[in-house]
Design an enzyme around this catalytic site. Sequence first.
Site, PDB file in Angstrom:
ATOM      1  N   SER A  60     -23.354  73.457 -20.027  1.00  0.00           N
ATOM      2  CA  SER A  60     -21.960  73.744 -20.385  1.00  0.00           C
ATOM      3  C   SER A  60     -21.148  74.347 -19.245  1.00  0.00           C
ATOM      4  O   SER A  60     -19.935  74.466 -19.365  1.00  0.00           O
ATOM      5  CB  SER A  60     -21.899  74.673 -21.602  1.00  0.00           C
ATOM      6  OG  SER A  60     -22.322  75.981 -21.260  1.00  0.00           O
ATOM      7  N   LYS A  92     -20.571  81.990 -19.930  1.00  0.00           N
ATOM      8  CA  LYS A  92     -19.277  81.324 -20.107  1.00  0.00           C
ATOM      9  C   LYS A  92     -18.214  82.095 -19.335  1.00  0.00           C
ATOM     10  O   LYS A  92     -18.408  83.241 -18.946  1.00  0.00           O
ATOM     11  CB  LYS A  92     -18.849  81.298 -21.589  1.00  0.00           C
ATOM     12  CG  LYS A  92     -19.782  80.553 -22.524  1.00  0.00           C
ATOM     13  CD  LYS A  92     -19.670  79.060 -22.380  1.00  0.00           C
ATOM     14  CE  LYS A  92     -20.551  78.313 -23.346  1.00  0.00           C
ATOM     15  NZ  LYS A  92     -21.953  78.273 -22.986  1.00  0.00           N
TER      16      LYS A  92
END
Length: 135
Positions: A60, A92
């Site tokens: 991701s 993230k």
Amino acid sequence: MNVFYPTPEPLKLLTPFIQDKVQAGFPSPAQDYIEKGIDLNELCINHPAATYFVMATGMSMVDAGIYEGSMLVVDKHGDIIIASLAGEYTVKRLCLHPVVQLVPMNPDFPPIVLHEGGDELEVFGVVTFSINGFQ
């Protein structure tokens, strides 16, 4: 999560460093000598007491240069974070505006919007380097 902490006063290990840039297109003549040494602790670690290493998994964050198996150098400053959300660890980009969300750096993954009072987010540190090897 396997976490590796650097020692507070690491021994300096100077690895040869050639200052000439390497062409990623057409080759250029190589230099026959080493300009200086480089210590990866000095390059990657600004706050030894607040730094640790962790291996990344998943895809991701590829647009931020973080791949499956990347070794991450984690500190307490920046916006790509190591966090625990509902008991699960994740890496993230933390965005606070217009809403608080954890944003992946790959358009194939959706952002995680954090709802006020509903999501328990704990920040463990900030990724300052991603070290990638080739298989």
